[in-house]
Structures are given as C-alpha cells and as structure tokens.
Design a protein around this motif. Structure first.
Motif, mmCIF file in Angstrom:
data_model
loop_
_atom_site.group_PDB
_atom_site.id
_atom_site.type_symbol
_atom_site.label_atom_id
_atom_site.label_comp_id
_atom_site.label_asym_id
_atom_site.label_seq_id
_atom_site.Cartn_x
_atom_site.Cartn_y
_atom_site.Cartn_z
ATOM 1 N N MET A 29 77.638 17.604 -35.301
ATOM 2 C CA MET A 29 77.684 17.984 -33.911
ATOM 3 C C MET A 29 76.801 16.813 -33.161
ATOM 4 O O MET A 29 75.744 16.585 -33.556
ATOM 5 N N HIS A 62 77.312 18.586 -27.594
ATOM 6 C CA HIS A 62 77.767 19.827 -27.867
ATOM 7 C C HIS A 62 76.500 20.978 -28.094
ATOM 8 O O HIS A 62 76.791 21.901 -27.459
ATOM 9 N N VAL A 78 82.750 21.552 -37.964
ATOM 10 C CA VAL A 78 81.761 21.763 -36.989
ATOM 11 C C VAL A 78 81.971 20.636 -35.829
ATOM 12 O O VAL A 78 81.698 21.140 -34.669
ATOM 13 N N ARG A 79 82.601 19.736 -35.873
ATOM 14 C CA ARG A 79 83.026 18.774 -34.987
ATOM 15 C C ARG A 79 84.019 19.289 -33.982
ATOM 16 O O ARG A 79 83.768 19.371 -32.661
ATOM 17 N N GLY A 86 82.325 22.160 -32.098
ATOM 18 C CA GLY A 86 81.327 21.874 -31.081
ATOM 19 C C GLY A 86 82.119 21.288 -29.812
ATOM 20 O O GLY A 86 81.782 21.483 -28.677
ATOM 21 N N VAL A 93 73.708 19.407 -36.500
ATOM 22 C CA VAL A 93 73.404 18.505 -35.279
ATOM 23 C C VAL A 93 72.735 17.303 -35.554
ATOM 24 O O VAL A 93 71.731 17.237 -36.372
#
Length: 566
Positions: A61, A65, A196-197, A200, A285
C-alpha cells in the motif's frame, strides 16, 4: 533464544542470539498457502515467538492510500444521512457540542493508537497491542468483539447501499434488492481477493469522491446561508435564535437540553468509528513509520473541516423542529443537506448527494471487510484464532481469513424477510457501543505502553511520532468512553420507558466483553506482565527493514498527488 535491545534513530532494533534457537520448533517456517522455504530461520523478525508463525503479508500500500484512507475513509452514511437526528435531538448547538467532544475523543484515541502503530507497524494493530502491552485476555476479548461487530456491520452497509440504489428505481422490489445485494457483495469480495494494492486504490477513489462531496456541500451550504440561493434569503444564525440553539429532549428546561446533547454522543460516534483502521493497515503500507505518523497528524484538520464544518452548516440551514430531520428513508431524501437545499429552492442536488452517499456505503463495506480479515489474520498469528486463518498466498493475501469473512455478506439477505430483518437490526444495535469499548481499551493499552517504555529506558521523544499531550489524551478518551458506556441506556430508566429489550440492547456489550475476558483467563491462565516484562522487541521491524523511498512522479497529476499526500 535470548533477545537483546539496542537503540537506533526512531525505533529499537531487535538483535537475536542464535545460540539457543533450538528452543523453537524445527518445522516452524514461513506461514503461507504456498510451501514454506525450508531454509527460513526462526529468528526472522517477522516470526511470532509464541506461535512460531511467520507474518506473510506484504507492504504493497502506498503512502497516498493510507493518507486518503485516514483523511476520508470513515466519512459515510452516519454523517451524510444520520446527522439530521443529532440536530433534531440536541439542536444545532447540542449537535455541534456532541460532534466536537466525540471528535476530540477520536483524535485522542488515534494519538494513542498511532504512537503504538508507528512504534510497532505489525499485523493485528490495536488488537495485538492490547494483547501484548495490556493483557492477553484483553486482546482476545477485544479482537473477537470487534470481529463480531464488523461482521454484522458489513451486511448492514450493503443493505444501506442497496436502499440508496432504490432512489433511482421506480419499480423497487425484493427481487431488485436481492440483485443489488449480490452485485455489491461481489464487488467488495473481488476487491479483497485482488489484494491490498487494489483495496488501497479503490479506497483512494472512494475517498476522493467523498471529499469532493462534503467540501461541495459545505461550500454550497455556506452560499445558501449567506443568501446566494434561488430565493436569495439570508439565513445566518436565525435558527440558533428561533427555535433556539438547544432542543429539549425528554424533559423541559436545562435538563432536556443536556439530555438532547448527551443522546447525540452515540449518533456522533457512528460517524467517527473506524478511524483506528490505519493501525490495522500499518502492517501493509510502505514506509509505515512516516505514513502513519502523517495520517495521525492530519486527522485533526479532517475532523475540523469535514465533521465540525458539516454539522455547523446544516445547523444553520435547518431548524431543529423541522419534522423532516427525523424521517428515515435510507436514501438522499433523509439527508439534512437535501432538506436544507430544498428549503432554499434548490432541487437538483438529491441525485448527486445520493450517488456520493452510495459510494460512502460501498466504501464502508469494503473497509470493514479489509479490517476484519486482517484482525482475524493477526489474531491467528498470536494463537487467538484458528491457526489456518494465518495462511497467506505468495502475494501476501490472508486467503483463509478473506474467504471466511466473505460469508458474512450472506447476512444481508436477512433484509428480504420481515422477521429476519428485525433480527438483523437487533444484532446491529447490539454492536453499537463496541466502538466505545474499543476506544477505551486503546487508551488503557497506551497507558501501559507508555509506562513500560519509561521503565525499560526508552525515550519516546526519539521515536518517529509521539504526542506531547500524553497521558492526558489517553485519560480523556477513557473518561468519556466510560461515561457513554455506563449512561448510554439512560432512557430505559425514565418513568414509563422501561423496556427489557432496550435494556439488553444498550448494555449487552459489557457482559459479553467481560465474558470473553473471563473465559480466556480461565482457559489459558495468562500471566500478568509487569512493566519491566512488557515486550517491545519481538516482531518489531527496524527502520531499515521498513524504509521505502517513494519514486518521484513524472507527470503533473502525479506531482499534485505527491504534494498533497506524501
């Protein structure tokens, strides 16, 4: 394995002595859906020393984000649709006071959680901090209570989003509602499985829309208040004088005005809950010690501009005795902003507002799903959830946790049956105060964290983020949370209003939380750790391990985004 500590700029660096590594299980390797690497060593900083499971999530992330999630991640239906009730119950001044105090609680809580997250940006977030620095039973109870709360809230948000779509559906029916639930559920589930990308990026887009909406509403409301509407009527603070700044709720006089303001605390909290999400996201992150610190510091401005500004403007545009403030259609028609602009003769905004609120509901469901999957994953790493829930793919996705939480979307179909809908609403009410319990535990955890650091010789002022207001910020959030938790159900004790059902709904969270603590204590018999025994080393990465240099943007758009969010 003995663990020693050295000081570095900003965070303590764990140094491991391999001489007694044989104390750990030889088969404890990388915890992943994929086959583990036999060469993996147990002294990896990402391996939990108690369960021997490796934290397999990846830091995918970006800073922008997490900044945008912190800035507008929790802006939702509570502010856009539910804020009308706060004005009706407490008047414009009562609503403003409730949002100010609750906002100060949220900021104080995040200063506590943020300092711990910057120190230890690892999976589990504030739930793991409670287990590590307060007491294992507190972490266990907090984790499962929040998981239950979120698994109930996810379908509630999907139901709300489906009702918002009905705003444009002239032939709305149960079959249409079922189709909306399926479509929205699939969208959120697919986003989570993509990683997760993608989460985000989706939240970055949703947050951008919400920020544009709330800023637009505040500016439009200010223009109308100053006489720039179609009727050119200057309103000013007219409604603060007539019918008045405070509404009388349940009782006449000053007591009624106080009760109206106090009643708004739970409603206001619904708008702020979820700000602690950034501590959960800290494990995924890039450069978390910089990203999370910035996110916490910027929350103050978000609260003042978005929440306080919105409530102030609405309170200037609509009198608290307007009956439309208490209507509950679930669409833009319930928004106090729509009602305010209708009074001013502006008729084109409802669809725009409804579309913006729809993205807020979808975003809330998306964020809740992300949070609860990482909570379950983090608890599994520490032995507080089934071990299989700690499995990850090679790309760092907690596949089992995501799959299990996906099943909670099925609860949304309860809204299609009248009896089931009542049960779902009752379950939703049961979890209403879970957020205040979470905030209180975060404050208590921070106090132990701060004292433990002092006893063990750590200098907080050398960390990437610390708050000069501590421990008073922690005391503030603990005090107000206890006040609301204890007196939330005051209405059932007033003459003629006793209801066993309402009493249970208002207070069931307390015995449920205590039952979880007691059950875990009896089952596991965890040891109470003295301040000098608190663990500030295991699993905590050094600055070098989480450092990341953001690539410089090459386009003008990228440069603007980089300036605003990094």
């Amino acid at each position: 394995m003995s663990i020693h500590r050295t000081e570095s700029i900003g965070i303590s660096a764990p140094i491991y002595d391999d001489s007694d590594a044989k104390d750990f299980a030889p088969d404890a390797t990388i915890n992943s859906v994929e086959d583990g690497d036999p060469s993996s060593k147990i002294d990896d900083v990402r391996v939990d020393p108690h369960t021997h499971l490796r934290d397999g999530v990846h830091r995918n992330m970006e800073q922008r984000h997490i900044q945008m999630i912190a800035l507008a991640g929790t802006l939702g239906t509570g502010l856009f649709l539910g804020s009308g009730k706060t004005i009706a119950h407490g008047g414009p001044a009562g609503a403003l006071i409730a949002y100010l105090i609750t906002g100060s609680m949220a900021y104080a809580m995040l200063m506590c959680a943020g300092e711990m997250a910057v120190f230890a940006p690892i999976s589990g977030g504030y739930i793991h901090y409670a287990e590590r620095w307060l007491h294992p039973s507190a972490g266990f109870a907090l984790g499962w209570q929040v998981v239950l709360q979120y698994c109930i809230s996810i379908p509630s948000e999907i139901i709300a989003a489906g009702i918002l779509i009905s705003f444009w559906d002239d032939n709305f029916s149960k079959s249409h509602q079922a189709a909306y639930i399926i479509g929205l559920s699939v969208f959120c589930i697919v986003i989570q499985f993509l990683g997760v990308r993608w989460f985000g990026e989706s939240e970055f887009i949703f947050a951008t829309i919400k920020i544009a909406l709330v800023v637009g509403l505040i500016l439009a409301g200010l223009v109308v208040d100053l006489g720039g509407g179609p009727n050119h009527e200057r309103i000013g603070f007219r409604y603060w004088r007539d019918p008045g700044a405070f509404a009388e709720y349940h009782s006449p006089g000053h007591m009624g005005k106080f009760l109206g303001t106090f009643t708004n605390f739970v409603q206001a909290a619904g708008s702020y809950m979820g700000t602690e999400l950034i501590t959960i996201a800290a494990a995924e992150v890039k450069n978390p010690r910089v990203s999370v610190a910035k996110a916490v510091q910027r929350l103050f401005y978000r609260i003042m501009i978005f929440y306080i500004g919105s409530i102030l403007i609405v309170g200037m545009l609509v009198p608290y005795n307007d009956p439309t403030l208490l209507q509950s259609t679930g669409t833009a028609a319930s928004s106090p902003f729509v009602q305010a602009f209708n009074r001013a003769g502006i008729k084109v905004l409802p669809s725009i507002i409804n579309a913006g609120v729809l993205t807020s509901a979808v975003s809330a469901g998306n964020s809740l799903m992300y949070s609860v999957t990482r909570m379950i994953y983090g608890m599994a790493l520490r032995g507080h959830a089934p071990r299989i829930c700690a499995k990850t793919t090679k790309n760092g996705l907690p596949i089992v946790s995501v799959s299990l939480v996906s099943l909670s979307f099925a609860l949304a179909f309860m809204s299609l049956s009248k009896g089931s809908e009542t049960a779902l609403n009752w379950l939703s009410n049961l979890s209403a105060l879970s957020g205040y319990i979470s905030w209180c535990i975060i404050g208590l955890t921070y106090l132990r964290f701060k004292k433990g650091l002092a006893v063990q010789g750590y200098d907080r002022t050398k960390f990437h983020y610390y708050s000069r207001t501590q421990p008073y910020a922690a005391y503030w959030v603990i005090f107000w949370c206890l006040i609301v938790i204890i007196f939330n159900g005051w209405e059932v004790f007033t003459k003629g209003n006793w209801s066993s059902t309402n009493f249970v709904v208002n207070y069931i969270n307390i015995p449920f939380f205590l039952l979880l603590i007691g059950g875990y204590t009896i089952w596991k018999k965890p040891k109470w750790r003295k301040l000098e025994e608190l663990d500030f080393v295991s699993n905590i990465p050094t600055d070098e391990e989480v450092a990341y240099d953001e690539p410089k943007p090459k386009t003008w758009f990228g440069k603007v985004i980089n300036y605003l969010f990094t």
